[in-house]
Design an enzyme around this catalytic site. Structure first.
Site, PDB file in Angstrom:
ATOM      1  N   GLY A  43       0.833  -1.201   0.000  1.00 35.63           N
ATOM      2  CA  GLY A  43       0.000   0.000   0.000  1.00 35.63           C
ATOM      3  C   GLY A  43       0.865   1.247   0.000  1.00 35.63           C
ATOM      4  CD  GLU A  44       3.886   2.613   3.285  1.00 32.83           C
ATOM      5  OE1 GLU A  44       4.847   3.120   2.654  1.00 32.83           O
ATOM      6  OE2 GLU A  44       4.035   1.984   4.341  1.00 32.83           O
ATOM      7  N   GLY A  45       0.804   3.718  -1.708  1.00 32.53           N
ATOM      8  CA  GLY A  45       1.083   4.296  -3.016  1.00 32.53           C
ATOM      9  C   GLY A  45       2.400   3.837  -3.598  1.00 32.53           C
TER      10      GLY A  45
END
Length: 344
Positions: free
Chosen positions: A309-311
């Protein structure tokens, strides 16, 4: 938030112009493979044969989930705010990758169960300190859902970027994403539920049982907005609003992993043309993401076994998108380079 009208990117005339421009570069036809498709895609989004990528931005939305009370995560809820602190200290993977590729990284408190106070580098859009436990009641009210979506839209509107990535942090959000995926796609829950942050087989089975009960309890939630408010997170709702606004403004959307794609699934149900503006960065290793991408007809650029996640996947895919645009705009043609073309 009023759902914006989104124009399709499709144009037969421009499509033909882009095909001709790509095919006339000094290379065998189709030899740059997927990069050629990406270049054409970006050209259609920007409605030009000379696209540019300016001031890339990455928005990381953080929010807590009441459903963690059902013991559906391998990590405690406190990890959400601790990771936000890590983002602010520039110690997370997304900080490294965003810095490497010159993203303007924005960290947004969408609804974290922690009082950060006024902090440099943190955008306070807290709707509430965590959603409710959707095993017992709707995660948020309709008004909270609308507010979260509007916050996301406003942040995108204020950004000078013409390419935006979205990331998230929220213990419990793979449970929300699995519920959204199941309700909006009709794909079986067993195919939607995965390990998240690292559940073992027993933990995954428990997570699925919690979701089965919650889906039955909220059987009346049918429309995309009802489903989002019932099962979503504040960070997911903000991403949904941000994506819709980005598409309205003809910005390129870099779609990250499982949770980010669940937000896009809501956006696509509200405005199908929003998919025209998306570049799918990667296929996550989180169970369910491949099936969700297939449901959306998406072809991801990378498959690296990521599930952070987190980009992070979007940041890693950005250089490929940039390369696609650069070759379209800067690579010589057969005529300009005085190179002989393929014989008939």
């Amino acid at each position: 938030m009023q759902i914006p009208h989104i124009e399709t990117t499709q144009s037969a005339e421009l499509s033909a112009l882009l095909d001709a421009a790509i095919n006339n570069k000094t290379k065998p036809l189709g030899s740059l493979g997927t990069l050629e498709k990406v270049a054409k895609h970006i050209g259609l989004i920007q409605q030009t044969a000379q696209p540019t990528l300016t001031k890339p931005a990455m928005f990381v939305f953080a929010g807590d989930h009441g459903v963690v009370a059902e013991n559906i995560s391998a990590y405690p809820q406190s990890v959400t705010w601790q990771m936000v602190e890590n983002f602010l200290a520039k110690g997370a993977a997304i900080n490294v990758f965003a810095g490497q590729h010159d993203f303007d990284l924005k960290v947004v408190d969408a609804g974290v169960n922690h009082d950060f106070g006024a902090r440099d580098g943190l955008i306070d859009k807290k709707v509430a300190p965590s959603t409710q436990n959707f095993a017992q009641q709707a995660a948020m009210t309709a008004e909270q859902c609308q507010l979260a979506m509007q916050h996301g839209a406003d942040l995108v509107s204020a950004s000078a970027a013409n390419i935006v990535g979205f990331g998230e942090m929220g213990i419990g959000n793979t449970t929300s994403a699995a519920a959204l995926m199941h309700k909006l796609s009709g794909i079986s829950l067993s195919a939607c539920v995965g390990a998240g942050t690292g559940l073992n087989a027993d933990g995954i089975r428990h997570k699925q049982r919690v979701l089965e009960a919650a889906v039955e309890f909220h059987h009346a939630a049918k429309t995309p907005l009802q489903v989002l408010a019932t099962f979503g997170g504040f960070e997911i709702a903000m991403m949904t609003g941000a994506m819709l606004q980005a598409a309205k403004l003809r910005k390129v959307i870099l779609v990250d992993g499982f949770i980010c794609t669940s937000a896009l699934l809501v956006a696509a149900k509200l405005q199908p043309s929003s998919l025209d503006y998306c570049v799918f960065s990667h296929c996550s290793d989180e169970s369910g993401h491949k099936a969700m991408l297939e449901y959306l007809g998406a072809q991801p650029l990378l498959n690296l076994g990521l599930r952070l996640g987190e980009g992070t996947g979007s940041a890693l895919a950005f250089p490929l998108v940039h390369s696609a645009v650069k070759f379209l705009c800067e690579m010589a043609t057969f005529e300009s380079a005085q190179v002989s073309e393929k014989s008939e």
